[in-house]
Design a protein around this motif. Structure first.
Motif, PDB file in Angstrom:
ATOM      1  N   THR A  90       0.409  -7.319  -4.447  1.00  0.00           N
ATOM      2  CA  THR A  90       1.080  -6.334  -3.856  1.00  0.00           C
ATOM      3  C   THR A  90       0.033  -5.539  -2.211  1.00  0.00           C
ATOM      4  O   THR A  90      -0.887  -6.864  -2.050  1.00  0.00           O
ATOM      5  N   ARG A  95      -0.768  -7.468  -9.775  1.00  0.00           N
ATOM      6  CA  ARG A  95       0.107  -6.980 -10.886  1.00  0.00           C
ATOM      7  C   ARG A  95       0.338  -8.319 -12.114  1.00  0.00           C
ATOM      8  O   ARG A  95       0.326  -8.740 -11.457  1.00  0.00           O
ATOM      9  N   ARG A 138      -2.521  -3.245 -13.591  1.00  0.00           N
ATOM     10  CA  ARG A 138      -2.405  -2.798 -12.429  1.00  0.00           C
ATOM     11  C   ARG A 138      -3.638  -2.625 -11.928  1.00  0.00           C
ATOM     12  O   ARG A 138      -4.347  -2.020 -11.751  1.00  0.00           O
ATOM     13  N   THR A 140      -6.041  -2.988  -8.593  1.00  0.00           N
ATOM     14  CA  THR A 140      -6.467  -1.512  -7.210  1.00  0.00           C
ATOM     15  C   THR A 140      -7.302  -1.894  -6.184  1.00  0.00           C
ATOM     16  O   THR A 140      -8.013  -1.781  -6.752  1.00  0.00           O
ATOM     17  N   PRO A 151       4.083   5.785  -0.805  1.00  0.00           N
ATOM     18  CA  PRO A 151       5.560   4.674  -0.632  1.00  0.00           C
ATOM     19  C   PRO A 151       6.714   4.844   0.016  1.00  0.00           C
ATOM     20  O   PRO A 151       7.130   5.621   0.307  1.00  0.00           O
ATOM     21  N   ALA A 154       9.622   5.832  -1.828  1.00  0.00           N
ATOM     22  CA  ALA A 154       9.461   7.382  -3.030  1.00  0.00           C
ATOM     23  C   ALA A 154      10.330   8.528  -2.052  1.00  0.00           C
ATOM     24  O   ALA A 154       9.323   9.544  -1.206  1.00  0.00           O
ATOM     25  N   LEU A 165      -0.151  10.169  -4.945  1.00  0.00           N
ATOM     26  CA  LEU A 165      -0.114   9.386  -5.579  1.00  0.00           C
ATOM     27  C   LEU A 165      -1.098   9.259  -6.480  1.00  0.00           C
ATOM     28  O   LEU A 165      -1.813   9.383  -6.557  1.00  0.00           O
ATOM     29  N   ARG A 166      -0.650   7.894  -7.096  1.00  0.00           N
ATOM     30  CA  ARG A 166      -1.233   7.548  -9.035  1.00  0.00           C
ATOM     31  C   ARG A 166      -2.539   7.001  -8.126  1.00  0.00           C
ATOM     32  O   ARG A 166      -2.103   6.216  -6.737  1.00  0.00           O
ATOM     33  N   ASP A 168      -2.987   3.982  -8.974  1.00  0.00           N
ATOM     34  CA  ASP A 168      -2.664   2.436  -8.878  1.00  0.00           C
ATOM     35  C   ASP A 168      -1.644   1.847  -8.158  1.00  0.00           C
ATOM     36  O   ASP A 168      -0.961   1.199  -8.012  1.00  0.00           O
ATOM     37  N   THR A 170       1.180   3.779  -7.265  1.00  0.00           N
ATOM     38  CA  THR A 170       2.199   3.804  -7.065  1.00  0.00           C
ATOM     39  C   THR A 170       2.528   5.706  -7.215  1.00  0.00           C
ATOM     40  O   THR A 170       1.519   6.175  -6.798  1.00  0.00           O
TER      41      THR A 170
END
Length: 446
Positions: A90, A95, A138, A140, A151, A154, A165-166, A168, A170
């Motif tokens: 990504t 991932r 996941r 990073t 993203p 989102a 934002l997390r 990882d 997402t």
């Protein structure tokens, strides 16, 4: 000519190194895609089996497999690591989907996530159980929370609002269908107000009724009046508004009973009442009293909040409560109300006890993480859910003017809600900006 060639090669090498360094500092996504990801993928592929072995994430093979290995393949029997099913790069990391062998569980991989992070040279490793027997690593590649970029996918939809934002990479989404009631805690300048701004900006785009309770004389929520169905700024008015919401909840239960359903989302769309989100800015102002004569009002407020938190989910009324602290020192009913708030988001706090108020009863492992949030990173928080899972998140910077513009743009989505009309805030008319006069002056002739 030879000297010129050497000079050009050296200059090109220096320029390339400088470009890589600049990309690492200013464009981490570009650096990760061009340099970081190939290196991390190579380290992962070359050291996967040995890393899993030293981290204790292998099991002894079955008797049949050991027999076939010794007698047919003529090889030494080795422990079996989780099988790699898929590797997907990504823009922020890798991932990896793993199939766990018999004898391992996701908790074993989660406990070793920090060791895996150091072994493969990535910024963080988050373990997510995707389905029974499968987990997703996941990875990073860099600190995505340093400069938050949400993203592109989102966007608010249904009753799901992406607000942060997390770690990882997402999006952290506030899903009112899964976690209907939530509590947000944080000290001054921790980013709690920024979290609420992003939430209101997303909710403004959805067909819901927004109810604001801001007993700090409306300094936080009054600017969002064009999109609010109700706004109160005093505890006395808050008691009256909550009584109206309790009555609305009872009417909706009558509607569900009439049609033989147990949830508002089981009704036909033409009969379904509009969802209501109640935004409480500082919950302590509703609990604390300065005179004995205010006790009766406090009891009414607390009782109404507890009733809404316990039962209102089924009829489409949701609570979003914010505060600096929320413990038993607020008085009778505080801990009972807190127990009904499923979603928990804790920003930087001034003491460990405040973090424990929001996290200890849901995810005890998250309490130390909340105590380590630095002051220079406002908007960073720890988010947990009822399953005990937690993650570090950070809210993107959103100005007050951006939220006000969104509220004005989607003011047409304010639903028709007669019960809330007495509490509808006054929306000031827009004053056009002063510009140059288009009237040409004419000289006065005597």
């Amino acid at each position: 000519m030879a000297d010129l060639t050497v000079w050009l090669e050296a200059t090109g090498a220096l320029a390339g190194a400088g470009g890589v360094g600049f990309a690492k500092a200013r464009a981490p996504r570009v650096y990760w895609s061009l340099v970081g990801m190939p290196l991390a993928w190579g380290r992962f592929a070359l050291s996967y089996r040995s890393t899993m072995d030293v981290c204790g994430l292998t099991v002894q093979p079955s008797g049949l497999r050991a027999f076939m290995t010794r007698n047919v393949a003529r090889r030494e029997v080795q422990p079996v690591p989780p099988k790699i099913r898929r590797v997907r790069p990504t823009s922020t990391g890798l991932r990896v989907t793993l199939r766990l062998p018999a004898g391992l569980e996701p908790a074993d991989v989660i406990a070793s996530s920090e060791r895996l992070r150091h072994a493969w040279g990535v910024h963080s490793v988050t373990v997510v159980e995707t389905k029974p027997g499968f987990v997703e690593l996941r990875m990073t590649g860099y600190d995505v929370l340093r400069r938050v970029r949400m993203p592109r996918t989102a966007v608010p939809h249904d009753l799901v609002v992406p607000v942060a934002l997390r770690e990882d990479g997402t999006a952290f989404e506030r899903d009112y269908r899964k976690a209907p009631m939530a509590l947000t805690l944080g000290a001054n300048h921790s980013g709690k107000s920024m979290y609420q701004r992003n939430l209101i900006k997303g909710l403004a785009q959805l067909p819901v009724a927004l109810v604001g309770i801001d007993c700090k004389r409306g300094v936080e929520q009054s600017a969002f009046a064009p999109r609010l169905s109700a706004l109160v700024t005093k505890p006395d008015d808050a008691a009256s508004l909550l009584a109206v919401l309790v009555a609305e909840m009872e009417d909706r239960f009558d509607l569900l009973s009439l049609h033989g359903v147990s949830d508002v989302w089981e009704l036909p769309e033409r009969l379904r009442p509009v969802p209501v989100v109640v935004l409480v800015d500082e919950v302590a102002e509703l609990f604390l009293i300065s005179a004995k004569k205010d006790e009766e009002r406090r009891e009414r407020i607390v009782t109404a909040l507890i009733r809404l938190a316990q039962m209102a989910r089924a009829v489409g009324i949701y609570l979003e409560i914010c505060g600096q602290r929320f413990g038993s020192e607020l008085g009778k009913g505080a801990t009972m109300l807190r127990a009904q708030l499923t979603g928990r988001v804790v920003h930087r706090v001034n003491d460990k006890q405040t973090a424990e108020m929001g996290l200890a009863d849901v995810a005890p492992d998250a309490v130390p993480a909340a105590g380590l949030i630095p002051m220079e990173r406002p908007g960073t928080a720890v988010a947990v859910d009822s399953t005990g899972g937690w993650s570090k998140i950070r809210t993107p910077h959103t100005t007050r003017a951006e939220v006000v513009d969104a509220c004005r743009e989607f003011a047409h989505l304010v639903p028709d809600f007669p019960a809330l009309d007495p509490f509808r805030p006054l929306v000031p008319a827009e004053v056009p900006a002063e510009g140059p006069s288009l009237v040409k002056p004419r000289p006065v002739i005597d």
